[in-house]
Each structure stands twice: as C-alpha cells, then as structure tokens.
Design an enzyme around this catalytic site. Structure first.
Site, PDB file in Angstrom:
ATOM      1  N   ASP A 108       5.989  -3.300 -36.225  1.00 24.37           N
ATOM      2  CA  ASP A 108       5.421  -2.142 -35.550  1.00 24.37           C
ATOM      3  C   ASP A 108       5.935  -1.991 -34.128  1.00 24.37           C
ATOM      4  OD1 ASP A 108       3.999  -4.578 -35.088  1.00 24.37           O
ATOM      5  OD2 ASP A 108       2.362  -3.462 -34.168  1.00 24.37           O
ATOM      6  N   TYR A 131      11.859  -7.508 -27.739  1.00 31.06           N
ATOM      7  CA  TYR A 131      11.632  -7.819 -29.150  1.00 31.06           C
ATOM      8  C   TYR A 131      11.759  -6.565 -30.011  1.00 31.06           C
ATOM      9  CZ  TYR A 131       8.919  -8.908 -33.377  1.00 31.06           C
ATOM     10  OH  TYR A 131       8.496  -9.053 -34.671  1.00 31.06           O
TER      11      TYR A 131
END
Length: 304
Positions: A108, A131
């Site tokens: 997500d 990330y």
C-alpha cells in the site's frame, strides 16, 4: 482435475512469514514446490537469479522477498532499491526467458496515503517514502517486462504465526504492560498470511489456466480499521479490557518514514478474474487468533 495444471512453483523469500505460509499451503495441496530463502538465493544478483530459474524451471514464481525495513530505507535507499526494484527486474527477465508466470508482492505504500475512499488497482501511485518508491520500481519492472505474465499483488498490515507482526506484539504486551499506546490516525486492513497465501495460490493457478488477466491485484482482508482499533480487538479476543489500549497520533512517534494516513485498498479485479477476494478482517483475525496466541506462548479462546 488438479487445480495446479503445471505444479512447479518457486517461492522466493520462503523463510519469511508469508513465504513459509505459502510454501506450506502449496505442499498440503499437492503442488511441487521449491522454496528458496535469502540464504539460498540473493535476488539482487542477476546471474544467480537466472541460474536458479534455469535449474528449477518453475511454471509460477512468487516473490515474497523484500526489503521491508521502512524506516531504515530512508537512510539506505540504494540497498532498498537493490532488493525491491532491481530484484524483481532480474526475476521478471528470467521468467520471460522461461515463459513463467511471476507473482510479485507489493504494498500500500506505493500510494500517497491521503485518499478519502479505498484505492483501486488502477489509481495513480504517488509514494511518499523511499520504501514506497522502491516497491513501485519493482512493480513497474514486472509489468513492463511481463505484460502478459506479470502479476503485482499489493497487500498490507500482514500478520501470521510465522514471524514478528503487530497482532503478536499486542498479544505479548497485554501480558506485560498495564496500558499500551497505539496510533489511531492510520487506516488500513489487517491481513492474515493464511488468507493471502490461499489467494496467491488461486491467482497463480488461474494465471496458468489463462483465466486471470495479468496486471495489478489488491489482496488484503476487506473492511478497514486503525492500528488502535486493531489493538483493542486483540485485547477483546484475549478477554482483556480494550480500554487498556490508549490512542496516540502518528506525530507522537516521530518515525523517519511517513506512514500512510489512509491506505484501505479496494479489490474489484478478483471478481473480474472469476476469483473471490479476501474475507473481512475481523473474521480472519478471529480464526487466526488461537494460532497467533500459541506462537507467542499464550492460550486463548477467541470471543465472538
């Protein structure tokens, strides 16, 4: 007829929580599985990846390997990119040479986390962390290299018996602390690795049968909650007082990487592919709870 038309699966990152769950499930269902942990295959090494796939000749590769240290990625972007971006590209090229399907796990965090309704698979990505940027790079590498055989499976908030996770931490802390402080301004979907593994197996099989179109799939237990509410539900299932969980803001934690404020994922592509999406997160947590308690040395009968 077997649900695995070409039962040669290669699970990469097999020593992690999801990798172990998936390997175990496939073996129980009679598939031929090769499971490679980090010590057996470094996906940042392109030559090693090509050699491994040429040796095992899988029909389906599932990449569960990832750099998941979200905060550490902010100070070590090149290392995170090597695993999350370069690794999937090496795997995609090797899969293309073998005409193999690749299921690439993603996150997500590729979204901005500021939406007001669940993110769909085709919504624009806008990662706000290193990330997230590296995971998006991995997605793009797979989709561009394998337009007909590349599957990006975005998931979030994983928990299971095979590794450290938030639910296990709450089970442990309930026995150690009078109160627990948990953020209440991050919205997402707790996802049981057993449920996710089941859907990965179904998707890989459908891909081999030509029944599921390549592309992006969201795979989280449905519904939505906050970390705070999840902690309260964990306490409730333990028979403990949920009011021992106290809400705090994300700002109070001051972490290096920004956490998504809202990352609930919509998942219409499962039904479009003729497959069922994951069930509601509460039902999954209730079923998983005895196993989770056992993994941390607690005994509990879930309360319904």
């Amino acid at each position: 007829m077997s649900p695995y038309p070409r039962p040669r699966w290669l699970v990469i990152g097999a020593s992690g929580m999801l990798g172990r769950e998936l390997t175990s499930l496939l073996l129980r269902r009679g598939a031929a599985v090769t499971a490679l942990g980090r010590g057996a295959l470094d996906i940042t090494d392109g030559a090693a990846v090509r050699a491994a796939l040429a040796r095992h000749r899988p029909a389906v590769v599932v990449n569960c390997a990832a750099w998941t240290a979200v905060d550490a990625a902010e100070s070590e972007p090149s290392r995170a990119m090597a695993v999350n971006g370069d690794g999937p590209r090496h795997l995609a090229r090797a899969c293309r040479a073998l005409d193999a399907v690749l299921l690439q796990l993603s996150t997500d965090y590729v979204f901005a986390g500021s939406a007001t309704r669940p993110y769909r698979e085709d919504d624009p990505t806008a990662p706000r962390t290193v990330y997230g940027h590296t995971k998006r790079a991995g997605e793009r590498a797979v989709l561009s290299t394998l337009p007909e055989a590349g599957y990006v499976v975005r998931t979030a908030w994983l928990y299971g018996a095979g590794g450290p996770n938030f639910v296990a931490t709450m089970i442990r802390l309930e026995a150690e602390q009078d109160t627990v402080r948990v953020v209440d301004d991050q919205h997402g979907q707790p996802t049981w690795t057993a449920d996710l593994a089941d859907r990965l197996a179904a998707l890989g099989s459908a891909a081999l049968a030509g029944a599921a179109p390549a592309g992006v799939y969201h795979a989280t237990n449905t519904g939505g909650t906050t970390w705070y509410a999840l902690a309260r539900e964990t306490f409730r299932l333990l028979g403990a007082d949920p009011d021992r969980v106290r809400p705090i803001t994300s700002r109070a934690l001051a972490r290096p990487a920004t956490r998504p404020g809202y990352s609930v994922l919509d998942q219409p592509r499962w039904r479009e592919a003729g497959l069922e999406p994951l069930r509601d997160w509460r039902a999954a947590l209730t079923e998983a709870f005895p196993t989770l308690c056992g993994a941390v040395g607690r005994s509990a009968v879930p309360r319904r």
